[in-house]
Design a protein around this motif. Sequence first.
Motif, PDB file in Angstrom:
ATOM      1  N   LYS A  79       0.840  -1.217   0.000  1.00  0.00           N
ATOM      2  CA  LYS A  79       0.000   0.000   0.000  1.00  0.00           C
ATOM      3  C   LYS A  79       0.866   1.255   0.000  1.00  0.00           C
ATOM      4  CE  LYS A  79      -1.975  -1.325   3.833  1.00  0.00           C
ATOM      5  NZ  LYS A  79      -1.305  -2.647   3.928  1.00  0.00           N
ATOM      6  N   SER A  80       1.817   1.274   0.947  1.00  0.00           N
ATOM      7  CA  SER A  80       2.657   2.473   1.049  1.00  0.00           C
ATOM      8  C   SER A  80       3.513   2.627  -0.205  1.00  0.00           C
ATOM      9  CB  SER A  80       3.544   2.389   2.284  1.00  0.00           C
ATOM     10  OG  SER A  80       2.747   2.235   3.430  1.00  0.00           O
ATOM     11  N   SER A  81       3.977   1.504  -0.737  1.00  0.00           N
ATOM     12  CA  SER A  81       4.791   1.576  -1.955  1.00  0.00           C
ATOM     13  C   SER A  81       3.967   2.145  -3.107  1.00  0.00           C
ATOM     14  CB  SER A  81       5.299   0.186  -2.337  1.00  0.00           C
ATOM     15  OG  SER A  81       6.006  -0.372  -1.258  1.00  0.00           O
ATOM     16  N   SER A  92       5.244   8.032   2.429  1.00  0.00           N
ATOM     17  CA  SER A  92       4.914   7.104   3.507  1.00  0.00           C
ATOM     18  C   SER A  92       6.007   6.047   3.593  1.00  0.00           C
ATOM     19  CB  SER A  92       3.563   6.443   3.222  1.00  0.00           C
ATOM     20  OG  SER A  92       3.203   5.626   4.302  1.00  0.00           O
ATOM     21  N   PRO A  93       6.558   5.847   4.813  1.00  0.00           N
ATOM     22  CA  PRO A  93       7.659   4.892   4.907  1.00  0.00           C
ATOM     23  C   PRO A  93       7.244   3.495   4.468  1.00  0.00           C
ATOM     24  CG  PRO A  93       7.336   6.093   6.966  1.00  0.00           C
ATOM     25  CD  PRO A  93       6.176   6.416   6.090  1.00  0.00           C
ATOM     26  N   VAL A  94       8.127   2.898   3.670  1.00  0.00           N
ATOM     27  CA  VAL A  94       7.920   1.515   3.235  1.00  0.00           C
ATOM     28  C   VAL A  94       8.855   0.679   4.080  1.00  0.00           C
ATOM     29  CG1 VAL A  94       8.288  -0.075   1.327  1.00  0.00           C
ATOM     30  CG2 VAL A  94       7.331   2.201   0.890  1.00  0.00           C
ATOM     31  N   PRO A  99       3.944  -4.602  11.011  1.00  0.00           N
ATOM     32  CA  PRO A  99       3.383  -3.674  10.032  1.00  0.00           C
ATOM     33  C   PRO A  99       4.116  -2.341  10.100  1.00  0.00           C
ATOM     34  CG  PRO A  99       2.020  -3.749  11.997  1.00  0.00           C
ATOM     35  CD  PRO A  99       3.139  -4.693  12.227  1.00  0.00           C
ATOM     36  N   THR A 100       4.182  -1.688   8.958  1.00  0.00           N
ATOM     37  CA  THR A 100       4.951  -0.446   8.880  1.00  0.00           C
ATOM     38  C   THR A 100       4.082   0.775   9.142  1.00  0.00           C
ATOM     39  OG1 THR A 100       6.277  -1.516   7.203  1.00  0.00           O
ATOM     40  CG2 THR A 100       6.553   0.847   7.448  1.00  0.00           C
ATOM     41  N   THR A 101       2.964   0.850   8.429  1.00  0.00           N
ATOM     42  CA  THR A 101       2.133   2.046   8.537  1.00  0.00           C
ATOM     43  C   THR A 101       1.151   1.911   9.703  1.00  0.00           C
ATOM     44  OG1 THR A 101       2.297   2.156   6.137  1.00  0.00           O
ATOM     45  CG2 THR A 101       0.676   3.605   7.186  1.00  0.00           C
ATOM     46  N   GLY A 102       1.234   2.862  10.639  1.00  0.00           N
ATOM     47  CA  GLY A 102       0.372   2.795  11.824  1.00  0.00           C
ATOM     48  C   GLY A 102      -0.763   3.795  11.796  1.00  0.00           C
ATOM     49  N   LEU A 150      -5.294   8.160   0.367  1.00  0.00           N
ATOM     50  CA  LEU A 150      -4.953   7.780   1.739  1.00  0.00           C
ATOM     51  C   LEU A 150      -4.211   6.454   1.739  1.00  0.00           C
ATOM     52  CD1 LEU A 150      -8.239   8.386   3.802  1.00  0.00           C
ATOM     53  CD2 LEU A 150      -6.404   9.998   3.315  1.00  0.00           C
ATOM     54  N   ASP A 151      -3.133   6.409   2.504  1.00  0.00           N
ATOM     55  CA  ASP A 151      -2.430   5.142   2.734  1.00  0.00           C
ATOM     56  C   ASP A 151      -2.871   4.675   4.117  1.00  0.00           C
ATOM     57  OD1 ASP A 151      -0.688   3.028   2.841  1.00  0.00           O
ATOM     58  OD2 ASP A 151       1.049   4.266   3.435  1.00  0.00           O
ATOM     59  N   LEU A 152      -3.580   3.553   4.155  1.00  0.00           N
ATOM     60  CA  LEU A 152      -4.123   3.081   5.434  1.00  0.00           C
ATOM     61  C   LEU A 152      -3.181   2.089   6.100  1.00  0.00           C
ATOM     62  CD1 LEU A 152      -7.912   2.356   4.789  1.00  0.00           C
ATOM     63  CD2 LEU A 152      -6.736   4.533   5.075  1.00  0.00           C
TER      64      LEU A 152
HETATM   65 MG   LIG Z   1       2.356   0.757   4.731  1.00  0.00          MG
END
Ligand SMILES: [Mg+2]
Length: 561
Positions: A79-81, A92-94, A99-102, A150-152
């Motif tokens: 997702k972030s990528s 957004s950090p990959v 999990p990466t995205t909080g 949005l990156d969830l």
């Molecule tokens: Mg992510």
Amino acid sequence: MSLVEKVRGALTRDDGRIDAAQLVERLESLSRFLRVVDPHLPDNDLVAAHTLVERAGSRLKLSQDHTVVALAGSTGSGKSSLFNALARLKLSPVGVRRPTTGVAHACVWGPLEPANRLLDWIGVLPRQRFVRESALDADDEAALRGLVLLDLPDFDSVERGHRLEVDRLLGLVDQVIWVVDPQKYGDRILHNAYLKQFRSHADVTIVVLNQADRLSAQDTEVVLTDLKRLLEEDGLGTAPVLATSAKQPGMLTELRERLEKTVAERQAALRRLSGDIDQVSEHLATMIGPPAAEDEVDRATVRQLSEALAASAGVPGVAEATANAYRHRAAASTGWPLVRGLRKLRPDPLKRLHLPAGETATDAVSTEVVPRTSLPEADAAQKSAVGLSVRAVANRAAAPLPEVWAPALSTAARSRAGDLPDALDRAIAGTDLGLSRKPFWWRVAGFLQWVFTLAAVVGVGWLLVGYGVRALGLPALDNPRVGAVPVPTLLLLGGLALGLLTWLLLKPIVNWAARRARRRAEQRMRAAITEVAREYVVAPVREVLNAYAQARESLAAVRSE
Ligand SMILES: [Mg+2]
Ligand SMILES: Nc1nc2c(ncn2[C@@H]2O[C@H](COP(=O)(O)OP(=O)(O)OP(=O)(O)O)[C@@H](O)[C@H]2O)c(=O)[nH]1
């Protein structure tokens, strides 16, 4: 997927634009539905509809020039990528550690300021908001102006908070891009807990098979076919499915084009809400069935109820007392005058019950000061008969309606049960039992009785005078005679005999008239009690039936597109 759904899906996806005014009308109908059913149906069944009305109201007041699209999926799907690749920036950090995205990140194409209120409402922190507006490539990105991407976080996270945040955000966005990868595209949670719940939103759903660069063209086809099959089972057969890669910009072209189209149409927000209304109203439709007939509580049920109420209110006893009172009063008016006084010493049977014993009845009604009667309280059997009949009214009304209405009808039927005993008492006390006027024939008979008694008294007096005269040795009176019988004797015996005869002749007539008075009193009391049954039991039930009818109408308006 049913044919209707297919047709509807095809229509809304291809050229069926959603008319904002029509959407607002459907929402208003939904609000009306909720207003009407709120007092009667369980809150749990209505939460989703209330939330939707609230959410739709807020979304429609916010920017219609922006389209909020969320990238959702399991952890590591990319997702972030994709978010970074679409923004062509590393926002957004990959990560390798999952999990990466909080928390949600947002990228706004175009100036940030006009989107800020929308992002406040969605709940994206200000420091996670980015702008995709640079002088260098402004023209390249112009087609996406108005997009809020949005990156969830991941929905299948080990972090419970992530899932809650995803669920909250998925409820607010206009469109969702589900990002799946070649390993986990068949994940049960993804399909059952998420995709199936979005089956009414196929027109605002895109599914991307990401990391397709890791598959051969042939394998990509195989996976895509399998993914489409699963989506068909989820009810999302009409949603577009694309193969993408965050690593190869060339594999994002189709996704970009679709996003450009979505942004240009400015329809996603309306489509999302329209799909929500479809979904919510589909659930609400289970609470609405056939129309409730005008007179759903039929005569037979009301009659049964008023019979039970009549018994509990002591109607037979009062009717009996009315007949007795009739006899009592008839005897007092038409009986032999010399024993009438004795009659009057006995109390009037109606007065004993503290019922208006005649003339006061109508006065009492008109001044509305109806005294309490001294009728005995209903016994346990009578009370349970009333309970059963009240329940029968509720059941009868509930019969053609969906199950969920039964408790409301039963509560309504019993809502005024506490007031019933007093109301019944007042109804009986206020009923004109029909004894207010002395019948004319009583007066005639009473007058005759006086005449006969007077004759007998005159006869006695005359005879006594005759004896007195003789006792004093005076010359005897020369009594006139009728035939061989002297007139004084005739007056005495005739008066007595006629008085007795009149009494004997009247007795059966009085009895017959007393029975008639009893029937009439009973009819009047029953009519008054039926009124009580209608006012205290049937009317509250009717109110619920009216609410049902109005709800039915409103829901039909919600569902008509
Ligand atoms: Mg992510
Ligand atoms: N080969 C390849 N690797 C990818 C692709 N997309 C993402 N990756 C890699 O997959 C890993 C996870 O990517 P992320 O973008 O962090 O995944 P995410 O979905 O945001 O994960 P969470 O934030 O944990 O939910 C990273 O190592 C990426 O480099 C892709 O299209 N192709």
